[in-house]
Design a protein around this motif. Sequence first.
Motif, PDB file in Angstrom:
ATOM      1  N   ARG A  12       0.803  -1.344  -0.093  1.00  0.00           N
ATOM      2  CA  ARG A  12       0.120   0.116  -0.040  1.00  0.00           C
ATOM      3  C   ARG A  12       0.944   1.264   0.102  1.00  0.00           C
ATOM      4  O   ARG A  12       1.674   1.488   0.856  1.00  0.00           O
ATOM      5  CB  ARG A  12      -0.976   0.050   1.398  1.00  0.00           C
ATOM      6  N   LEU A  13       0.889   2.052  -0.997  1.00  0.00           N
ATOM      7  CA  LEU A  13       1.470   3.102  -1.338  1.00  0.00           C
ATOM      8  C   LEU A  13       1.202   4.283  -0.036  1.00  0.00           C
ATOM      9  O   LEU A  13       0.114   4.286   0.468  1.00  0.00           O
ATOM     10  CB  LEU A  13       1.269   3.962  -2.532  1.00  0.00           C
ATOM     11  N   VAL A  14       2.158   5.160   0.331  1.00  0.00           N
ATOM     12  CA  VAL A  14       1.931   6.026   1.312  1.00  0.00           C
ATOM     13  C   VAL A  14       1.302   7.227   0.728  1.00  0.00           C
ATOM     14  O   VAL A  14       0.581   7.996   1.776  1.00  0.00           O
ATOM     15  CB  VAL A  14       3.319   6.490   2.250  1.00  0.00           C
ATOM     16  N   ALA A  15       0.948   7.178  -0.495  1.00  0.00           N
ATOM     17  CA  ALA A  15       0.352   8.359  -1.061  1.00  0.00           C
ATOM     18  C   ALA A  15      -0.293   7.906  -2.529  1.00  0.00           C
ATOM     19  O   ALA A  15       0.436   7.004  -3.109  1.00  0.00           O
ATOM     20  CB  ALA A  15       1.253   9.653  -0.988  1.00  0.00           C
ATOM     21  N   PRO A  16      -1.142   8.659  -3.113  1.00  0.00           N
ATOM     22  CA  PRO A  16      -1.522   8.369  -4.459  1.00  0.00           C
ATOM     23  C   PRO A  16      -0.365   8.441  -5.367  1.00  0.00           C
ATOM     24  O   PRO A  16       0.700   8.910  -4.972  1.00  0.00           O
ATOM     25  CB  PRO A  16      -2.394   9.343  -4.969  1.00  0.00           C
ATOM     26  N   THR A  17      -0.544   7.558  -6.449  1.00  0.00           N
ATOM     27  CA  THR A  17       0.594   7.393  -7.449  1.00  0.00           C
ATOM     28  C   THR A  17       1.097   8.799  -8.083  1.00  0.00           C
ATOM     29  O   THR A  17       2.063   8.681  -8.734  1.00  0.00           O
ATOM     30  CB  THR A  17       0.078   6.594  -8.538  1.00  0.00           C
ATOM     31  N   ASP A  18       0.220   9.848  -8.027  1.00  0.00           N
ATOM     32  CA  ASP A  18       0.631  11.077  -8.514  1.00  0.00           C
ATOM     33  C   ASP A  18       1.251  12.112  -7.494  1.00  0.00           C
ATOM     34  O   ASP A  18       1.743  13.233  -7.509  1.00  0.00           O
ATOM     35  CB  ASP A  18      -0.304  11.921  -9.397  1.00  0.00           C
ATOM     36  N   VAL A  61      -5.760  -3.569  -5.663  1.00  0.00           N
ATOM     37  CA  VAL A  61      -6.275  -4.973  -4.748  1.00  0.00           C
ATOM     38  C   VAL A  61      -7.224  -4.351  -3.679  1.00  0.00           C
ATOM     39  O   VAL A  61      -7.286  -3.439  -3.202  1.00  0.00           O
ATOM     40  CB  VAL A  61      -4.910  -5.311  -4.004  1.00  0.00           C
ATOM     41  N   GLY A  62      -8.307  -5.171  -3.859  1.00  0.00           N
ATOM     42  CA  GLY A  62      -9.565  -4.754  -2.967  1.00  0.00           C
ATOM     43  C   GLY A  62     -10.137  -3.388  -3.075  1.00  0.00           C
ATOM     44  O   GLY A  62     -10.890  -2.841  -2.357  1.00  0.00           O
ATOM     45  N   GLY A  63     -10.140  -2.766  -4.442  1.00  0.00           N
ATOM     46  CA  GLY A  63     -10.436  -1.477  -4.838  1.00  0.00           C
ATOM     47  C   GLY A  63      -9.908  -0.200  -4.195  1.00  0.00           C
ATOM     48  O   GLY A  63     -10.317   0.746  -4.313  1.00  0.00           O
ATOM     49  N   ASP A  64      -8.848  -0.724  -3.291  1.00  0.00           N
ATOM     50  CA  ASP A  64      -8.050   0.498  -2.716  1.00  0.00           C
ATOM     51  C   ASP A  64      -6.975   1.196  -3.828  1.00  0.00           C
ATOM     52  O   ASP A  64      -6.036   0.431  -4.264  1.00  0.00           O
ATOM     53  CB  ASP A  64      -7.247  -0.121  -1.514  1.00  0.00           C
ATOM     54  N   PRO A  65      -7.041   2.379  -4.128  1.00  0.00           N
ATOM     55  CA  PRO A  65      -6.381   3.296  -5.201  1.00  0.00           C
ATOM     56  C   PRO A  65      -4.820   3.012  -4.940  1.00  0.00           C
ATOM     57  O   PRO A  65      -3.977   3.089  -5.587  1.00  0.00           O
ATOM     58  CB  PRO A  65      -6.939   4.499  -5.182  1.00  0.00           C
ATOM     59  N   ARG A  66      -4.462   2.772  -3.682  1.00  0.00           N
ATOM     60  CA  ARG A  66      -3.158   2.872  -3.038  1.00  0.00           C
ATOM     61  C   ARG A  66      -2.674   1.595  -3.134  1.00  0.00           C
ATOM     62  O   ARG A  66      -1.249   1.325  -2.614  1.00  0.00           O
ATOM     63  CB  ARG A  66      -3.004   3.758  -1.901  1.00  0.00           C
ATOM     64  N   VAL A  68      -1.141  -1.641  -4.456  1.00  0.00           N
ATOM     65  CA  VAL A  68      -0.781  -2.080  -5.780  1.00  0.00           C
ATOM     66  C   VAL A  68       0.004  -3.516  -5.710  1.00  0.00           C
ATOM     67  O   VAL A  68       0.179  -3.858  -4.559  1.00  0.00           O
ATOM     68  CB  VAL A  68       0.279  -1.173  -6.357  1.00  0.00           C
ATOM     69  N   SER A  69       0.122  -4.089  -6.722  1.00  0.00           N
ATOM     70  CA  SER A  69       0.622  -5.589  -6.666  1.00  0.00           C
ATOM     71  C   SER A  69       1.494  -5.817  -7.818  1.00  0.00           C
ATOM     72  O   SER A  69       1.504  -5.125  -9.002  1.00  0.00           O
ATOM     73  CB  SER A  69      -0.640  -6.611  -6.935  1.00  0.00           C
ATOM     74  N   ASN A  70       2.415  -6.763  -7.679  1.00  0.00           N
ATOM     75  CA  ASN A  70       3.394  -7.250  -8.759  1.00  0.00           C
ATOM     76  C   ASN A  70       3.280  -8.594  -8.796  1.00  0.00           C
ATOM     77  O   ASN A  70       3.443  -9.532  -7.797  1.00  0.00           O
ATOM     78  CB  ASN A  70       4.782  -6.717  -8.239  1.00  0.00           C
ATOM     79  N   GLU A 101       3.470   1.768   2.898  1.00  0.00           N
ATOM     80  CA  GLU A 101       3.135   1.578   4.386  1.00  0.00           C
ATOM     81  C   GLU A 101       3.836   0.115   5.047  1.00  0.00           C
ATOM     82  O   GLU A 101       3.841  -0.834   4.113  1.00  0.00           O
ATOM     83  CB  GLU A 101       1.634   1.419   4.544  1.00  0.00           C
ATOM     84  N   VAL A 102       4.109  -0.005   6.048  1.00  0.00           N
ATOM     85  CA  VAL A 102       4.465  -1.113   6.568  1.00  0.00           C
ATOM     86  C   VAL A 102       3.102  -2.098   6.938  1.00  0.00           C
ATOM     87  O   VAL A 102       2.218  -1.569   7.317  1.00  0.00           O
ATOM     88  CB  VAL A 102       5.230  -0.991   8.049  1.00  0.00           C
ATOM     89  N   MET A 103       3.373  -3.209   6.240  1.00  0.00           N
ATOM     90  CA  MET A 103       2.166  -4.133   6.206  1.00  0.00           C
ATOM     91  C   MET A 103       2.179  -4.827   7.346  1.00  0.00           C
ATOM     92  O   MET A 103       3.381  -5.455   7.903  1.00  0.00           O
ATOM     93  CB  MET A 103       2.131  -4.987   4.831  1.00  0.00           C
ATOM     94  N   GLY A 104       1.098  -5.107   8.079  1.00  0.00           N
ATOM     95  CA  GLY A 104       0.897  -5.949   9.275  1.00  0.00           C
ATOM     96  C   GLY A 104       0.877  -7.668   8.978  1.00  0.00           C
ATOM     97  O   GLY A 104       1.367  -8.292   9.602  1.00  0.00           O
ATOM     98  N   ASP A 105       0.207  -7.790   7.758  1.00  0.00           N
ATOM     99  CA  ASP A 105       0.212  -9.188   7.155  1.00  0.00           C
ATOM    100  C   ASP A 105       1.246  -9.415   6.416  1.00  0.00           C
ATOM    101  O   ASP A 105       1.782  -8.504   5.780  1.00  0.00           O
ATOM    102  CB  ASP A 105      -1.151  -9.334   6.662  1.00  0.00           C
TER     103      ASP A 105
END
Length: 161
Positions: A12-18, A61-66, A68-70, A101-105
């Motif tokens: 999850r990005l800390v901010a939108p891609t722009d 992923v899950g409709g969250d705009p921040r 992202v996946s590879n 962001e630091v992911m908990g999972d």
Amino acid sequence: MEMHLAQLNVGRLVAPTDDPRVKDFMDNLDFVNGLGRRMPGFVWMMEGSGEPGTGNTEVKVGGDPRQVSNLTVWTDVESLEQFVWGTVHKKFYERRKEWFEVMGDMHFVMWWIPVHHQPTLEEALGRLERLRANGDSDEAFGWSWLKQARMHKTHACRPAA
């Protein structure tokens, strides 16, 4: 049966891609992805729209705009390891806390697939859920599950610069 190695990494990005806070990450997506495509052992990568500088960030992923996946496929563990830890990709990995962001999972999973199989994001997310629920198994695993994986032991645990 001959198998290839699939991997999914989500964040999850800390901010939108722009946003300027993730500009360095976004500006280098095409470079790092292009390097991966040229690596020995690279087979396939889930693509986005093809717009320059977007990578696969449009697939949410899950409709969250921040979120992202590879998702990529490699001929073997050693090829993926060489790309992750033995190229400039490592420098971007070391900077991940600037952009994500630091992911908990658990947010990274690998699994074996038959040659010529192209995994879907849904399949990959299912593997990630299996790993989260059950830990490492033959169906979903991390680096430490793979006996032939060596580079992660010396590179993965270093603190971000």
